[in-house]
Enzyme design. Structure first.
Site, PDB file in Angstrom:
ATOM      1  N   CYS A 191       2.226 -26.816 -19.192  1.00  0.00           N
ATOM      2  CA  CYS A 191       2.522 -25.822 -20.234  1.00  0.00           C
ATOM      3  C   CYS A 191       2.243 -24.413 -19.744  1.00  0.00           C
ATOM      4  CB  CYS A 191       1.727 -26.153 -21.485  1.00  0.00           C
ATOM      5  SG  CYS A 191       2.249 -27.732 -22.118  1.00  0.00           S
ATOM      6  N   GLU A 192       2.955 -24.004 -18.736  1.00  0.00           N
ATOM      7  CA  GLU A 192       2.858 -22.650 -18.185  1.00  0.00           C
ATOM      8  C   GLU A 192       4.217 -22.293 -17.633  1.00  0.00           C
ATOM      9  OE1 GLU A 192       0.085 -20.634 -16.476  1.00  0.00           O
ATOM     10  OE2 GLU A 192      -1.605 -21.844 -17.160  1.00  0.00           O
TER      11      GLU A 192
END
Ligand code: LLP
Length: 426
Positions: free
Chosen positions: A341-342
């Protein structure tokens, strides 16, 4: 590769025994006139089985922590063939290194020298050191991995080095017998080496005039690996600049140490990942893989280029060579990203590769150095497996982590956690 990916699963790092051996022998023969001690930089690839291959190939180890020293020893490396750098050696680590019989401390500061000498006296073990000198040379590499400029945290600056050595000369517990340089990594030209070696030799000569003989020059690491373009100098290229500067000195008794990491391990390893999904978004095509920056941080952290190609492609998509410009028709630009989640979680952006689909596997090249050793468990991702290929066979040399591995240290009882606070961390 297909078989390994199928049988071991992805993500996994795959190392080649033959390439590791080949890279060691190229460096050894290129630098043969200097009879160097080659100390593989464990931080680049620290898998025990890889280290064993290198120990068998006859190299020593460059370590930067007590645990790296333990790895080197467990792999069969005699600690007397290990050199120990690192700006934050703790008393416990120093004590461990002394008791183990470390070959050389690469001393990074005045306080560290005092700590080593005091520990050596307490244990009644004499040791040798080389002073890491910061020659203020620009290695012209990424700023995160430039270590030889004046502002860096590493080593002692040149102006201070001579006084420092004069002051501690004759210390009975830690005899400072050399200079250590490591100005950055990777260094894609020979000139920064020339500059820093000349500065180190001038320091050695100035001290010699005062009757202080330094008989060791550790040149550190930094030789490039070919990631893409064929622009990286070969071992022979680096040697053709460095050997003439030192040959005569070696004949007169100077011992030379090299600490290559990347140039041995990087192109001896690939990272295999699988495409989990593809999707179009705006004008981008994403190949979402089962690992990204958690397995290989370099693209995201340094904007580093790693060649990536599907491992099972039709003949039309067999690249002629990594060096050739890939202008095949039918290639498509992809953002090759991980599952984390980046937005920074990518292996490559806008990269031309053959169109890929779910379950296709990709090989990320030149991933043997600073791949697994910089991998993380972010998003509770388990660390990848590692595989070593030897001839026609391969074996798993590090199991893929599982959920239980991730939480093992959190499941321990509160007494054990309380005890851990007071126990030495080692
Ligand atoms: N010696 C010392 C004291 C070092 O600090 C290093 C690397 C080496 C030797 C080995 O350098 P090599 O031959 O591998 O270039 N994580 C970065 C690289 C950091 C290098 C740190 N020190 C990367 O992924 O590019």
């Amino acid at each position: 590769m297909e078989r390994i990916a199928r049988e071991v699963g992805t993500p996994c790092f795959v190392y080649s025994t033959a390439t590791l051996q080949e890279h060691c022998s190229r460096i050894r023969s290129a630098f043969a006139p200097l009879l160097p001690s080659i100390c593989f930089s464990v931080k680049s690839c620290s898998n025990l089985s890889v280290l064993r291959v290198l120990v068998e190939a006859g190299v020593g180890m460059d370590v930067v922590s007590g645990h790296e020293l333990r790895r080197a020893m467990e792999a069969g490396c005699d600690p007397s063939r290990c050199v120990y750098a690192g700006v934050g050696k703790t008393d416990l680590e120093i004590e461990f290194a002394l008791r183990s019989g470390i070959g050389l401390f690469n001393v990074e500061s005045e306080q560290e020298f005092d700590a080593i000498a005091a520990c050596a006296e307490r244990l009644n073990i004499r040791c040798h050191g080389a002073l890491r000198v910061n020659p203020d040379v620009d290695p012209k590499t990424h700023r995160y991995t430039s270590t030889g400029n004046r502002e860096s945290k590493f080593g002692v600056d040149l102006e201070r080095a001579a006084d420092f050595i004069r002051k501690v000369h004759g210390n009975p517990w830690c005899s400072l017998r050399g200079i250590h340089l490591h100005i950055g990594s990777p260094i894609y030209s020979c000139e920064p080496y020339t500059q820093s070696i000349l500065k180190a030799l001038a320091l050695i000569d100035a001290l010699c005039a005062d009757g202080i003989v330094l008989d060791t020059l550790d040149l550190g690491g930094g030789f490039g690996a070919d990631y893409e373009t064929g622009q990286s100098p070969s071992a022979a290229d680096y040697a053709s600049t460095i050997v003439p500067l030192l040959e005569e000195r070696v004949r007169n008794g100077l011992r030379v140490i090299l600490e290559p990491g990347r140039s041995i391990a990087a192109n001896a390893g690939v990272l295999l990942v699988s495409v989990v999904y593809t999707k179009e978004s705006g004008d981008r095509t994403f190949a979402i893989c089962d690992a990204g920056m958690n397995a290989l941080l370099r693209p995201s952290h340094y904007d580093a280029f790693h060649f990536i190609w599907p491992i099972d492609v039709s003949a039309a998509f067999v690249p002629p060579s990594r060096r050739a410009k890939l202008e095949m028709s039918g290639l498509k630009l992809h953002d090759i990203v991980g599952p984390l989640c980046e937005t920074g979680d990518f292996l490559a952006l806008e990269r031309a590769i053959p169109p890929v689909n779910r379950h296709d596997r990709l090989a990320v090249f030149t991933a043997g150095a600073y791949g697994m050793t910089m991998a993380s468990r972010y998003n509770s991702s388990a660390l990848p497996a590692e595989v070593l290929v030897e001839g026609d066979t391969f074996r798993v040399v590090r199991l893929r982590e599982c959920y239980d591995d991730l939480v093992a240290h959190e499941r321990v009882g509160s007494e054990r956690c309380a005890a851990a606070i007071t126990e030495p961390q080692g």
